[in-house]
Scaffold this motif. Structure first.
Motif, PDB file in Angstrom:
ATOM      1  N   GLY A  48       0.838  -1.196   0.000  1.00 21.54           N
ATOM      2  CA  GLY A  48       0.000   0.000   0.000  1.00 21.54           C
ATOM      3  C   GLY A  48       0.871   1.243   0.000  1.00 21.54           C
ATOM      4  N   GLU A  49       0.293   2.361   0.404  1.00 13.80           N
ATOM      5  CA  GLU A  49       1.009   3.630   0.295  1.00 13.80           C
ATOM      6  C   GLU A  49       1.631   4.054   1.619  1.00 13.80           C
ATOM      7  N   ALA A  50       0.796   4.409   2.580  1.00 17.08           N
ATOM      8  CA  ALA A  50       1.312   4.870   3.872  1.00 17.08           C
ATOM      9  C   ALA A  50       0.224   4.652   4.913  1.00 17.08           C
ATOM     10  N   PRO A  51       0.610   4.521   6.179  1.00 16.85           N
ATOM     11  CA  PRO A  51      -0.400   4.303   7.222  1.00 16.85           C
ATOM     12  C   PRO A  51      -1.327   5.502   7.373  1.00 16.85           C
ATOM     13  N   ASN A  54      -5.657   5.073  11.979  1.00 18.92           N
ATOM     14  CA  ASN A  54      -5.837   3.797  12.705  1.00 18.92           C
ATOM     15  C   ASN A  54      -4.562   2.976  12.695  1.00 18.92           C
ATOM     16  N   GLU A  55      -3.896   2.974  11.551  1.00 18.52           N
ATOM     17  CA  GLU A  55      -2.676   2.175  11.409  1.00 18.52           C
ATOM     18  C   GLU A  55      -1.560   2.736  12.295  1.00 18.52           C
ATOM     19  N   ALA A  56      -1.426   4.078  12.301  1.00 17.76           N
ATOM     20  CA  ALA A  56      -0.368   4.697  13.100  1.00 17.76           C
ATOM     21  C   ALA A  56      -0.625   4.507  14.598  1.00 17.76           C
ATOM     22  N   ARG A  60      -0.468  -1.457  12.899  1.00 18.41           N
ATOM     23  CA  ARG A  60      -0.883  -2.542  11.985  1.00 18.41           C
ATOM     24  C   ARG A  60      -1.340  -1.970  10.643  1.00 18.41           C
ATOM     25  N   PRO A  61      -0.914  -2.600   9.532  1.00 15.73           N
ATOM     26  CA  PRO A  61      -1.308  -2.066   8.225  1.00 15.73           C
ATOM     27  C   PRO A  61      -2.771  -2.332   7.920  1.00 15.73           C
ATOM     28  N   PHE A  62      -3.367  -1.458   7.169  1.00 20.67           N
ATOM     29  CA  PHE A  62      -4.726  -1.655   6.652  1.00 20.67           C
ATOM     30  C   PHE A  62      -5.685  -2.186   7.720  1.00 20.67           C
ATOM     31  N   CYS A  63      -5.819  -1.438   8.818  1.00 23.35           N
ATOM     32  CA  CYS A  63      -6.760  -1.900   9.851  1.00 23.35           C
ATOM     33  C   CYS A  63      -7.971  -0.968   9.954  1.00 23.35           C
ATOM     34  N   THR A  87       2.081  -4.709   3.516  1.00 22.57           N
ATOM     35  CA  THR A  87       2.897  -3.605   4.021  1.00 22.57           C
ATOM     36  C   THR A  87       2.632  -2.356   3.173  1.00 22.57           C
ATOM     37  N   ASN A  88       3.429  -1.330   3.382  1.00 22.06           N
ATOM     38  CA  ASN A  88       3.312  -0.065   2.637  1.00 22.06           C
ATOM     39  C   ASN A  88       4.699   0.362   2.194  1.00 22.06           C
ATOM     40  N   ILE A  89       4.755   1.342   1.272  1.00 24.95           N
ATOM     41  CA  ILE A  89       6.094   1.864   0.942  1.00 24.95           C
ATOM     42  C   ILE A  89       6.554   2.765   2.082  1.00 24.95           C
ATOM     43  N   TYR A 176      -5.905  -0.900  -8.140  1.00 29.00           N
ATOM     44  CA  TYR A 176      -6.312   0.346  -7.503  1.00 29.00           C
ATOM     45  C   TYR A 176      -6.181   0.197  -5.985  1.00 29.00           C
ATOM     46  N   HIS A 177      -6.053   1.334  -5.300  1.00 24.38           N
ATOM     47  CA  HIS A 177      -6.016   1.312  -3.842  1.00 24.38           C
ATOM     48  C   HIS A 177      -7.431   1.040  -3.320  1.00 24.38           C
ATOM     49  N   PRO A 178      -7.588   0.142  -2.319  1.00 26.05           N
ATOM     50  CA  PRO A 178      -8.941  -0.145  -1.824  1.00 26.05           C
ATOM     51  C   PRO A 178      -9.668   1.098  -1.303  1.00 26.05           C
TER      52      PRO A 178
HETATM   53  N1  URA Z   1      -3.801   2.940   3.263  1.00 31.53           N
HETATM   54  C1  URA Z   1      -2.585   2.461   2.961  1.00 31.53           C
HETATM   55  O1  URA Z   1      -2.053   2.689   1.881  1.00 31.53           O
HETATM   56  N2  URA Z   1      -1.974   1.715   3.884  1.00 31.53           N
HETATM   57  C2  URA Z   1      -2.506   1.408   5.053  1.00 31.53           C
HETATM   58  O2  URA Z   1      -1.862   0.715   5.813  1.00 31.53           O
HETATM   59  C3  URA Z   1      -3.791   1.910   5.339  1.00 31.53           C
HETATM   60  C4  URA Z   1      -4.431   2.675   4.436  1.00 31.53           C
END
Ligand code: URA
Length: 202
Positions: A48-51, A54-56, A60-63, A87-89, A176-178
């Motif tokens: 993914g891109e960045a937290p 919620n993630e920060a 945890r990624p994508f929570c 994960t993310n970049i 695409y990004h969710p």
């Molecule tokens: N979007 C992202 O790209 N990464 C995450 O961890 C959460 C949302």
């Protein structure tokens, strides 16, 4: 060193990454860097891109909401989060959920490169245009790079080299990004359909 030990080194280095322009923002807000989650033996790695917030807060990624949709997409093709690596970049939250800057991507991408070396995935799935841009350029697919509206759901064959300079074939899948699908029903269907391309790698 085991994969687990090597990933722990990545984690320790990220916790101590004072060089990052996002480090102060992280510590001032008691946020965590988001290293990644899932199986270290996964054959499919999602980037993914960045937290977000919620993630920060959790590390945890994508929570958050986008993460819930990602879990649904995984389930729709018979996968669960523990079978893949997510994960993310950029590993720290940019303020106000803004897009990561080119400088942040450049600073954090070596951590992603190390994670690819550790996990040695057969498939790297990029979520959104920033991870698509970085991963495609990093793995010599510059010439194939195009707007995400043109190349979403496509697969690209390439290779990467491990620390011993041994080549490994890897397929890059650009999705695409969710988060883009959260408020757009059409995009939801597109992402669901594009996800099916992953079935052949399970
Ligand atoms: N979007 C992202 O790209 N990464 C995450 O961890 C959460 C949302």
């Amino acid at each position: 060193m085991t994969k687990h030990d090597r990933m722990k080194e990545v984690r320790d280095d990220l916790f101590a990454f004072e060089l990052s322009p996002l480090y102060e923002y992280r510590t001032a807000n008691k946020f965590f860097p988001v290293i990644g989650e899932g199986s270290h033996d996964a054959s499919i790695m999602f980037v993914g891109e960045a937290p977000g917030l919620n993630e920060a807060k959790t590390g945890r990624p994508f929570c958050g909401a986008a993460g819930k949709f990602l879990s649904l997409l995984l389930e729709s093709i018979g996968l669960t989060r523990d079978k893949v690596y997510i994960t993310n970049i950029v590993k720290d939250r940019p303020p106000e959920n803004r897009d990561p800057t080119p400088q942040e991507i450049a600073l954090y991408s070596p951590f992603l490169d190390r994670q690819v070396q550790i996990i040695q995935p057969k498939v790297i799935v990029t979520l959104g245009r920033h991870s698509m841009g970085y991963v495609m350029r990093r793995y010599d697919l510059d010439l194939e790079l195009d707007a995400i509206s043109k190349i979403h759901g496509k697969t690209f064959e390439t290779i990467y080299f491990d620390e011993n300079n041994q080549p490994h074939p890897v397929t890059i899948v650009t999705l695409y990004h969710p988060a883009a699908a959260l408020y757009n029903g059409g995009m939801r269907d597109t992402l669901k359909k594009d996800f099916e391309v992953l079935k052949k790698f399970i």
